[in-house]
Design a protein around this motif. Sequence first.
Motif, short mmCIF file in Angstrom:
data_model
loop_
_atom_site.label_atom_id
_atom_site.label_comp_id
_atom_site.label_asym_id
_atom_site.label_seq_id
_atom_site.Cartn_x
_atom_site.Cartn_y
_atom_site.Cartn_z
N LEU A 140 -39.04 70.29 -8.08
CA LEU A 140 -37.60 70.54 -8.14
C LEU A 140 -37.14 70.76 -9.57
CD1 LEU A 140 -36.14 67.79 -9.41
CD2 LEU A 140 -36.54 66.91 -7.15
N ALA A 141 -35.96 71.31 -9.68
CA ALA A 141 -35.27 71.44 -10.96
C ALA A 141 -33.81 71.06 -10.75
CB ALA A 141 -35.37 72.86 -11.50
N GLU A 142 -33.25 70.35 -11.71
CA GLU A 142 -31.82 70.05 -11.71
C GLU A 142 -31.20 70.73 -12.92
OE1 GLU A 142 -31.12 65.86 -11.40
OE2 GLU A 142 -32.37 65.64 -9.60
N TRP A 143 -30.04 71.33 -12.70
CA TRP A 143 -29.39 72.15 -13.72
C TRP A 143 -28.03 71.58 -14.08
CZ3 TRP A 143 -31.84 76.80 -15.27
CH2 TRP A 143 -32.94 77.17 -14.48
N ARG A 281 -30.71 68.73 -6.22
CA ARG A 281 -32.14 69.02 -6.39
C ARG A 281 -32.41 70.44 -5.91
NH1 ARG A 281 -31.44 63.77 -4.57
NH2 ARG A 281 -31.21 64.57 -2.44
N ARG A 282 -32.73 71.34 -6.85
CA ARG A 282 -32.92 72.74 -6.52
C ARG A 282 -34.39 73.12 -6.58
NH1 ARG A 282 -28.99 73.65 -3.80
NH2 ARG A 282 -29.46 75.88 -3.92
N ALA A 283 -34.71 74.26 -5.98
CA ALA A 283 -36.07 74.79 -6.08
C ALA A 283 -36.37 75.16 -7.54
CB ALA A 283 -36.22 76.02 -5.20
N PRO A 284 -37.64 75.09 -7.95
CA PRO A 284 -37.96 75.41 -9.35
C PRO A 284 -37.69 76.87 -9.70
CG PRO A 284 -39.96 75.12 -8.05
CD PRO A 284 -38.82 74.67 -7.18
N ASP A 285 -37.62 77.76 -8.69
CA ASP A 285 -37.27 79.16 -8.95
C ASP A 285 -35.89 79.50 -8.40
OD1 ASP A 285 -37.96 78.94 -6.29
OD2 ASP A 285 -39.21 80.74 -6.23
N ASP A 286 -34.98 78.52 -8.46
CA ASP A 286 -33.65 78.70 -7.90
C ASP A 286 -32.91 79.87 -8.55
OD1 ASP A 286 -31.76 77.19 -5.99
OD2 ASP A 286 -30.50 77.51 -7.74
N LEU A 287 -32.02 80.48 -7.80
CA LEU A 287 -31.25 81.62 -8.30
C LEU A 287 -30.14 81.22 -9.25
CD1 LEU A 287 -30.75 83.63 -4.95
CD2 LEU A 287 -32.54 83.96 -6.68
N LEU A 288 -29.78 79.95 -9.29
CA LEU A 288 -28.55 79.52 -9.96
C LEU A 288 -28.29 80.15 -11.32
CD1 LEU A 288 -26.03 77.84 -10.47
CD2 LEU A 288 -27.50 75.88 -11.01
N ARG A 413 -41.83 83.18 -2.98
CA ARG A 413 -40.81 82.17 -3.34
C ARG A 413 -41.41 80.79 -3.15
NH1 ARG A 413 -35.37 83.32 -3.72
NH2 ARG A 413 -35.34 81.27 -4.71
N ARG A 414 -41.10 79.88 -4.04
CA ARG A 414 -41.73 78.58 -4.01
C ARG A 414 -41.11 77.68 -2.94
NH1 ARG A 414 -42.62 76.53 -10.10
NH2 ARG A 414 -43.88 74.99 -8.97
N PRO A 415 -41.89 76.76 -2.38
CA PRO A 415 -41.35 75.85 -1.37
C PRO A 415 -40.32 74.91 -2.01
CG PRO A 415 -43.53 75.13 -2.02
CD PRO A 415 -43.31 76.46 -2.67
N TRP A 416 -39.43 74.38 -1.15
CA TRP A 416 -38.33 73.55 -1.67
C TRP A 416 -37.95 72.53 -0.62
CZ3 TRP A 416 -32.67 74.86 -0.81
CH2 TRP A 416 -31.83 73.96 -1.48
N CYS A 417 -37.85 71.29 -1.04
CA CYS A 417 -37.31 70.24 -0.17
C CYS A 417 -36.07 69.68 -0.84
CB CYS A 417 -38.35 69.12 0.02
SG CYS A 417 -37.72 67.72 1.00
N PRO A 418 -34.88 69.97 -0.31
CA PRO A 418 -33.65 69.52 -0.97
C PRO A 418 -33.31 68.06 -0.72
CG PRO A 418 -33.11 70.78 0.99
CD PRO A 418 -34.61 70.84 0.84
N ASP A 419 -34.02 67.39 0.19
CA ASP A 419 -33.60 66.07 0.64
C ASP A 419 -34.47 64.95 0.08
OD1 ASP A 419 -31.52 67.03 2.22
OD2 ASP A 419 -32.87 67.42 3.91
N VAL A 420 -33.89 63.76 0.08
CA VAL A 420 -34.62 62.53 -0.24
C VAL A 420 -34.60 61.66 1.00
CG1 VAL A 420 -32.54 61.38 -1.15
CG2 VAL A 420 -34.82 60.63 -1.89
N PHE A 421 -35.66 60.87 1.21
CA PHE A 421 -35.71 60.00 2.38
C PHE A 421 -36.48 58.74 2.05
CE2 PHE A 421 -39.17 63.06 2.64
CZ PHE A 421 -40.28 62.31 2.91
#
Length: 421
Positions: A140-143, A281-288, A413-421
């Motif tokens: 993940l990446a946070e911006w 929590r964004r994907a490491p290749d997020d468009l943001l 495109r890289r896999p992404w899990c936006p959630d925590v559990f």
Amino acid sequence: MSPSAADVDVRPVTEAEFIEWQRALNTGFLRERRLTREQLEVRRRQFVSGRLLGAFDGDRCVATLRSFDQELTAVGGATVPADAITNVSVTSTHRRRGLLTRMMSRDLAAARDRGDVVATLIAAEYPIYGRYGFGPATSLAEWTVDVPRAGLDPRWSGPECGGRVDLVEGEEVRDVGPKLHERVRRAQAGAISRDDLWWQMHTGVVRHDREWTEPFYAVYRAPSGEVEGLVAYTCDGTWRDKQPDHTAEVRSLIAATPAAERALWHHLCSIDWITKVKSDRRAPDDLLPHLLPNPRAAGITVRADWLWVRILDVVRALEARTYEGTGTLVLEVADRDGLTGGGRRRYRLEASPEGASCTPVTAEGADLTLDVGELAALWLGDEPATRLVALGRVREERAGAARVADALLYTSRRPWCPDVF
């Protein structure tokens, strides 16, 4: 004299032992040990007989583990049944006695016997879970966006594509959110399922935190009126020298289309007084960053591994996903716990865009040799095999095999899990 490991009983927790188990969990996570009645009722809704394990030294619980049913999206959109593991703790007075290994072995064996294809978890600490066959499969990446530098029109009042952004309340989120999330997660490798309790907890119907701050909610509606994006966010800040200095902090943002994603980020950056926007929590290749006129206004504040995956059924996992190329690969997979059928087995993968077959083999030589934990990253497409070979985490047995693996397994495109559990 401290008790030996044999004196500590690892077993499923009964409902009568649930409060003691919860106390041990809160101790391990350095949280306040006493729960309010409302918090305890929420926790009880997560109780599934046989899926909460505890280690008991006499009547005192000293280690915890909980698992539950989950669906994980594979590359291409198919979902596989997963054993989601969480609430793992060992009290500091009972370390180094094999309690985590006993709980983990018991839970993973039960998951395999149920027919789960994988197990998943979010690792609080990196070095712990590789010994159980887990590997980091998404990151993940946070911006943080510096809004004044972003280059957006400060008078922006809505998307130019004909859609619209509307503020809504939690009741509408619970109505439109689940359908939208199902659409998003079935198109996103690495995404996981959300149940009704998740939506209730994240819209304040049930309170799992002592202090709950009601977020703002906004949806993006396409020109057709269909909801294609949803964001939940909070705002906080102050005024400095008669100038606003406020931050919008995103709790969750999901979007089914790039237009929805662009509109929601632009909405956040256009709110009066907001000078910074912190992402979820964004994907490491997020468009943001590239949705902004000045991408340099968005800086990464966190980059880390996120979802860890333990493959329990190699054949079903490799046959569940799709492949963009055509080719054949023989993988020798080491699994010291033997959960995938043996300590070391070879599999012949024949894949094409039309489908794939995976067959255990004995006579053929391997193209790549790897641990079951490394297979997780290759399976979800997050790491190229050539990189893992360079790192010494995968061994190339036949020249050029890693490039064949990249053509088959690595995703655009890289896999992404936006959630925590």
